[in-house]
Design a protein around this motif. Structure first.
Motif, PDB file in Angstrom:
ATOM      1  N   THR A  48      -9.759  32.468  14.804  1.00 50.66           N
ATOM      2  CA  THR A  48      -8.509  32.751  14.406  1.00 50.66           C
ATOM      3  C   THR A  48      -7.436  32.983  15.273  1.00 50.66           C
ATOM      4  O   THR A  48      -8.017  33.109  16.637  1.00 50.66           O
ATOM      5  CB  THR A  48      -8.546  33.972  13.453  1.00 50.66           C
ATOM      6  OG1 THR A  48      -9.243  35.061  14.251  1.00 50.66           O
ATOM      7  CG2 THR A  48      -9.166  33.590  12.184  1.00 50.66           C
ATOM      8  N   ASP A  49      -6.343  32.796  15.224  1.00 49.81           N
ATOM      9  CA  ASP A  49      -5.173  32.868  16.355  1.00 49.81           C
ATOM     10  C   ASP A  49      -5.196  34.173  17.239  1.00 49.81           C
ATOM     11  O   ASP A  49      -4.825  34.210  18.464  1.00 49.81           O
ATOM     12  CB  ASP A  49      -3.955  32.803  15.726  1.00 49.81           C
ATOM     13  CG  ASP A  49      -3.526  31.447  15.153  1.00 49.81           C
ATOM     14  OD1 ASP A  49      -4.126  30.480  15.530  1.00 49.81           O
ATOM     15  OD2 ASP A  49      -2.434  31.485  14.574  1.00 49.81           O
ATOM     16  N   ASP A  50      -5.974  35.438  16.448  1.00 47.78           N
ATOM     17  CA  ASP A  50      -5.919  36.503  17.454  1.00 47.78           C
ATOM     18  C   ASP A  50      -7.105  36.457  18.548  1.00 47.78           C
ATOM     19  O   ASP A  50      -7.266  37.631  18.974  1.00 47.78           O
ATOM     20  CB  ASP A  50      -5.986  37.820  16.407  1.00 47.78           C
ATOM     21  CG  ASP A  50      -7.022  37.688  15.262  1.00 47.78           C
ATOM     22  OD1 ASP A  50      -7.908  36.659  15.329  1.00 47.78           O
ATOM     23  OD2 ASP A  50      -6.888  38.639  14.451  1.00 47.78           O
ATOM     24  N   LEU A  51      -7.930  35.564  18.459  1.00 45.83           N
ATOM     25  CA  LEU A  51      -9.077  35.606  19.415  1.00 45.83           C
ATOM     26  C   LEU A  51      -8.640  34.501  20.574  1.00 45.83           C
ATOM     27  O   LEU A  51      -8.900  33.510  20.315  1.00 45.83           O
ATOM     28  CB  LEU A  51     -10.361  35.200  18.720  1.00 45.83           C
ATOM     29  CG  LEU A  51     -10.745  36.064  17.658  1.00 45.83           C
ATOM     30  CD1 LEU A  51     -12.245  35.305  16.792  1.00 45.83           C
ATOM     31  CD2 LEU A  51     -11.084  37.308  18.159  1.00 45.83           C
ATOM     32  N   THR A  52      -8.346  35.019  21.306  1.00 42.87           N
ATOM     33  CA  THR A  52      -7.712  34.224  22.616  1.00 42.87           C
ATOM     34  C   THR A  52      -8.528  34.412  23.777  1.00 42.87           C
ATOM     35  O   THR A  52      -8.205  33.931  25.114  1.00 42.87           O
ATOM     36  CB  THR A  52      -6.230  34.592  22.744  1.00 42.87           C
ATOM     37  OG1 THR A  52      -6.120  35.877  23.090  1.00 42.87           O
ATOM     38  CG2 THR A  52      -5.444  34.245  21.496  1.00 42.87           C
ATOM     39  N   GLN A  76      -8.460  28.001  14.036  1.00 41.24           N
ATOM     40  CA  GLN A  76      -8.355  28.114  12.248  1.00 41.24           C
ATOM     41  C   GLN A  76      -7.076  27.913  12.123  1.00 41.24           C
ATOM     42  O   GLN A  76      -6.153  28.331  12.682  1.00 41.24           O
ATOM     43  CB  GLN A  76      -9.155  29.371  11.969  1.00 41.24           C
ATOM     44  CG  GLN A  76      -9.303  29.893  10.566  1.00 41.24           C
ATOM     45  CD  GLN A  76     -10.206  28.470   9.955  1.00 41.24           C
ATOM     46  OE1 GLN A  76     -11.275  28.325  10.578  1.00 41.24           O
ATOM     47  NE2 GLN A  76      -9.850  28.096   8.787  1.00 41.24           N
ATOM     48  N   CYS A  77      -6.801  27.240  10.944  1.00 41.28           N
ATOM     49  CA  CYS A  77      -5.484  27.223  10.410  1.00 41.28           C
ATOM     50  C   CYS A  77      -5.116  28.532   9.931  1.00 41.28           C
ATOM     51  O   CYS A  77      -5.613  29.623   9.650  1.00 41.28           O
ATOM     52  CB  CYS A  77      -5.413  26.525   8.981  1.00 41.28           C
ATOM     53  SG  CYS A  77      -5.869  24.836   9.184  1.00 41.28           S
ATOM     54  N   ALA A  78      -3.531  29.043  10.517  1.00 34.21           N
ATOM     55  CA  ALA A  78      -3.140  30.359  10.360  1.00 34.21           C
ATOM     56  C   ALA A  78      -2.507  30.376   9.001  1.00 34.21           C
ATOM     57  O   ALA A  78      -1.563  29.725   8.443  1.00 34.21           O
ATOM     58  CB  ALA A  78      -1.874  30.527  11.488  1.00 34.21           C
ATOM     59  N   ILE A  79      -3.324  30.978   7.800  1.00 30.29           N
ATOM     60  CA  ILE A  79      -2.919  31.065   6.319  1.00 30.29           C
ATOM     61  C   ILE A  79      -2.801  32.535   6.242  1.00 30.29           C
ATOM     62  O   ILE A  79      -3.339  33.440   6.783  1.00 30.29           O
ATOM     63  CB  ILE A  79      -4.261  30.598   5.890  1.00 30.29           C
ATOM     64  CG1 ILE A  79      -4.768  29.214   6.090  1.00 30.29           C
ATOM     65  CG2 ILE A  79      -3.773  30.779   4.135  1.00 30.29           C
ATOM     66  CD1 ILE A  79      -3.532  28.067   5.693  1.00 30.29           C
ATOM     67  N   ASP A  80      -1.465  32.748   5.678  1.00 25.33           N
ATOM     68  CA  ASP A  80      -0.994  34.116   5.180  1.00 25.33           C
ATOM     69  C   ASP A  80      -2.251  34.831   4.573  1.00 25.33           C
ATOM     70  O   ASP A  80      -2.938  34.260   3.692  1.00 25.33           O
ATOM     71  CB  ASP A  80       0.148  33.969   4.256  1.00 25.33           C
ATOM     72  CG  ASP A  80       1.330  33.452   4.905  1.00 25.33           C
ATOM     73  OD1 ASP A  80       1.635  33.759   6.058  1.00 25.33           O
ATOM     74  OD2 ASP A  80       2.324  33.152   3.964  1.00 25.33           O
TER      75      ASP A  80
END
Length: 120
Positions: A48-52, A76-80
């Motif tokens: 996910t976008d928060d794992l950088t 991963q796709c950023a899905i609401d």
């Protein structure tokens, strides 16, 4: 060839946590499906976008036998309202097992992604 899926969540966006989560998840998938590293055609991770802080594949590379396994990381796709702090994986494995015999592994909060598999 069969696909084996899995996912795990991490507590914080820290390099060691991401690497450890990838190792734990892969170890469980290998154990439950009686797979060796040499049976794997490729492993695809998404995060996910928060794992950088790190690539999950770097943690996987630390496992015995994974020096020659093709590994790939993607976002991963950023899905609401989707699950945060989540690493997903797809292993492409050479096996004689039937699709119904494959054990997909979902750990931590990621169990919510596949509640139908909780008993495995």
């Amino acid at each position: 060839m069969r696909g084996i899926r899995g996912a795990i969540t991490v507590g914080e966006n820290k390099k060691e946590e991401i690497w450890q989560a990838a190792r734990i998840l892969l170890s469980q998938i290998l154990r439950r499906n009686k797979v060796q590293a040499e049976d794997i055609g490729a492993v695809i991770f998404s995060a996910t976008d928060d794992l950088t802080a790190a690539f999950p594949s770097t943690g996987a590379r630390q496992l015995p036998g994974f020096d020659l396994v093709p590994l790939f990381d993607t976002r991963q796709c950023a899905i609401d309202e989707s699950m945060d702090h989540c690493i997903r994986v797809l292993l492409l494995v050479d096996t004689e097992r039937k699709q119904s015999e494959i054990q997909h592994v979902y750990m931590g909060r990621a169990q919510e992604l596949r509640p139908d598999l909780r008993n495995f």
